[in-house]
Design a protein around this motif. Structure first.
Motif, PDB file in Angstrom:
ATOM      1  N   LEU A 267      20.460  49.497  40.038  1.00 35.15           N
ATOM      2  CA  LEU A 267      19.207  50.009  39.956  1.00 35.15           C
ATOM      3  C   LEU A 267      18.306  49.424  38.611  1.00 35.15           C
ATOM      4  O   LEU A 267      17.084  49.126  38.871  1.00 35.15           O
ATOM      5  N   ARG A 268      18.858  49.121  37.616  1.00 32.85           N
ATOM      6  CA  ARG A 268      18.243  48.816  36.469  1.00 32.85           C
ATOM      7  C   ARG A 268      17.761  47.459  36.636  1.00 32.85           C
ATOM      8  O   ARG A 268      16.400  47.084  36.192  1.00 32.85           O
ATOM      9  N   GLN A 272      13.740  46.254  36.704  1.00 38.37           N
ATOM     10  CA  GLN A 272      13.217  44.966  35.676  1.00 38.37           C
ATOM     11  C   GLN A 272      12.527  44.167  36.499  1.00 38.37           C
ATOM     12  O   GLN A 272      11.460  43.460  35.836  1.00 38.37           O
ATOM     13  N   ASN A 273      12.386  43.950  37.818  1.00 36.77           N
ATOM     14  CA  ASN A 273      11.591  43.217  38.590  1.00 36.77           C
ATOM     15  C   ASN A 273      10.343  43.747  38.414  1.00 36.77           C
ATOM     16  O   ASN A 273       9.227  42.943  38.730  1.00 36.77           O
ATOM     17  N   ALA A 277      12.373  49.957  32.999  1.00 34.10           N
ATOM     18  CA  ALA A 277      13.598  50.031  32.353  1.00 34.10           C
ATOM     19  C   ALA A 277      14.128  48.873  31.724  1.00 34.10           C
ATOM     20  O   ALA A 277      15.216  48.327  31.608  1.00 34.10           O
ATOM     21  N   ARG A 278      13.437  47.872  30.968  1.00 32.12           N
ATOM     22  CA  ARG A 278      13.882  46.847  30.399  1.00 32.12           C
ATOM     23  C   ARG A 278      14.833  47.049  28.903  1.00 32.12           C
ATOM     24  O   ARG A 278      15.499  46.327  28.357  1.00 32.12           O
ATOM     25  N   PHE A 343      17.387  47.677  46.793  1.00 31.84           N
ATOM     26  CA  PHE A 343      16.229  47.015  47.400  1.00 31.84           C
ATOM     27  C   PHE A 343      16.143  47.859  49.067  1.00 31.84           C
ATOM     28  O   PHE A 343      15.235  48.239  49.418  1.00 31.84           O
ATOM     29  N   LEU A 344      17.509  47.872  49.775  1.00 31.11           N
ATOM     30  CA  LEU A 344      17.115  48.455  51.124  1.00 31.11           C
ATOM     31  C   LEU A 344      16.888  49.990  51.105  1.00 31.11           C
ATOM     32  O   LEU A 344      16.362  50.453  51.649  1.00 31.11           O
TER      33      LEU A 344
END
Length: 472
Positions: A267-268, A272-273, A277-278, A343-344
């Motif tokens: 998830l992190r 970050q994309n 949550a960086r 992602f899904l």
């Protein structure tokens, strides 16, 4: 003759729609956070909370039609429904704040506090929302204009959903400064202040145009009898229950799913994309759930924007049925997803919200059609009673879904704030997929028996306008 096909100004549409922004601040808080707040913040067991949600509906079975009957019989210089919207505003704000307040009480005291404040919230919500929803049915008699009004209405309602789902947890953290109990309470103060402004605006900017035949004489018993003889209303009543059991069950379990089932490292990396949550110290659960909910709300908003064009072309019923089926199919997909497939998880949520978003404005436009159907067949109109029945179905579905979520968590041996067993995680996964999907599929089946199609809508509209011109 009064023109009942009068087009509504954008100012009036927005003024009316702000009311649903207000009500959705409370509605979304109840769906998304109330069960979690009671179990993980206030410290009440999931089973007890589930029972409370169900027991509260016993009073709603009396309260909802009572408010509908009173609103239908209200006479004031402001109309039948607008005064209720205004005068229920402050009780709603106060009870909403109390619901998310955590006094230092014994276990029994906490349960009593939860029962009292939750039921006060539901009563205040009913006292304002039944007349508010009914108001839409008397602002215009044009079926397509109602669909357009509901499109604007639920666009604004969706803004409240975005606000609640996307900002609640960040606000809780910011306002509570590490104290989540304080954070939830102050967040509700903020939302309630907004609701007061919005509902006052609704009162001041709307107008009631459709009035029942002045010679109409009916009793509450007759109003209720008319409803249960109205087959389209019965179909909508049943469908509404299943739809909101779905949303309450799935909505209640969403934060548990993110906290316990989703792989936090995956998830992190996903977050970050998007520049989130960086910081290694970031609360990935709160950020992830907020982003998940916010992005879903955007997708729903896109769906809402297509509602009118599809409804005018194909009819409300057929559009509703197809989109509900597609949303159910996407919900089933969750059962196959693994914790690291973030992602899904996000993709299928976007699709569910997109398909369901198309149906959102259609439900209440269909309820207004059903009120017309009663008048068309019986020469009697009880707008608020018609909406009150559907609102009861909505709240019953909401509470039943939350109760089912609480009971299932207990059944799968959920324990707050610890690593969950494989059996518990399996239960959480089923509550996000198979169980709610079944509810949407049942909703699709019920709509097979709903007979008000596009041609019937136009026929009713034409005949009722002609009939009303004789006394307005």
């Amino acid at each position: 003759m009064i023109s009942e096909t009068q087009k509504l100004s954008i100012k009036e549409k927005i003024g009316y729609s702000l009311g649903d922004t207000a009500y959705n601040l409370y509605f979304q808080m109840a769906i998304m956070f109330m069960l979690f707040f009671y179990t993980d913040i206030f410290g009440i067991s999931a089973a007890v909370v589930g029972t409370m949600f169900l027991v509260s509906k016993i009073w709603d079975a009396v309260n909802d039609p009572m408010i509908g009957a009173l609103a239908d019989r209200t006479k004031s210089r402001w109309g039948k429904f607008r005064p209720w919207v205004l005068f229920a505003t402050f009780p709603l704000a106060i009870s909403g704040i109390l619901c998310f307040t955590t006094p230092d009480l014994s276990t029994v005291g906490k349960i009593v506090w939860a029962y009292v404040t939750y039921n006060l919230l539901m009563m205040s919500y009913t006292a304002g929302n039944v007349p508010y929803s009914s108001l839409m049915g008397v602002m215009t008699a044009d079926s397509d204009e109602r669909t357009g009004l509901n499109q604007v209405r639920f666009t604004f309602a969706n803004l409240a959903m975005l606000l609640v789902q996307g900002l609640t947890l960040p606000l809780v953290g910011f306002l509570g400064k590490g104290d989540d109990a304080k954070g939830f309470m102050l967040t509700m103060v903020f939302f309630s202040a907004m609701a007061i402004v919005f509902l006052t605006t609704t009162f001041m900017s709307t107008k009631e145009r459709i009035k029942p035949d002045p010679g109409q004489k009916t009793s509450v018993k007759q109003d209720i009898t008319d409803l249960f003889k109205n087959r389209p209303w019965v179909i909508l009543f049943i469908m509404t229950i299943f739809i909101f059991v779905y949303w309450s069950l799935k909505g209640s379990i969403g934060l548990y799913y993110t906290k316990y089932f989703v792989n936090h490292e995956s998830l992190r990396m996903f977050l970050q994309n998007f520049g989130l949550a960086r910081n290694p110290d970031s609360d990935v659960v709160k950020i992830g759930f907020s982003f998940y909910s916010f992005s879903g709300g955007i997708a729903m908003l896109v769906g809402i924007l297509f509602a009118k064009v599809f409804a005018v072309r194909f009819g409300k019923r057929d559009v509703f049925r197809v989109c509900l089926f597609l949303a159910a199919g996407c919900t089933v997909a969750y059962v196959f997803l693994k914790p690291e497939q973030v992602f899904l998880q996000f993709l299928f949520n976007l699709l569910i919200q997109l398909f369901y978003g198309v149906t959102v404005p259609l439900l209440w436009a269909m309820v207004a059609d059903v009120a017309d159907f009663t008048e068309w067949k019986t020469h009697r109109r009880a707008t608020a009673m018609t909406f009150a029945g559907i609102l009861f179905a909505l709240k019953f579905g909401l509470s039943l879904g939350s109760a089912i979520a609480g009971k299932l968590l207990s059944f799968y041996e959920y324990i707050p704030n610890v690593a969950q067993t494989a059996a518990t995680l399996k239960g959480i996964r089923y509550m996000m997929s198979i169980y709610p999907a079944i509810l949407f599929f049942v909703g699709v089946v019920t709509l097979l028996f709903y007979r008000i199609n596009r041609s019937t809508e136009l026929e009713m509209e034409k005949e009722l306008i002609k009939r009303r011109s004789q006394y307005q």
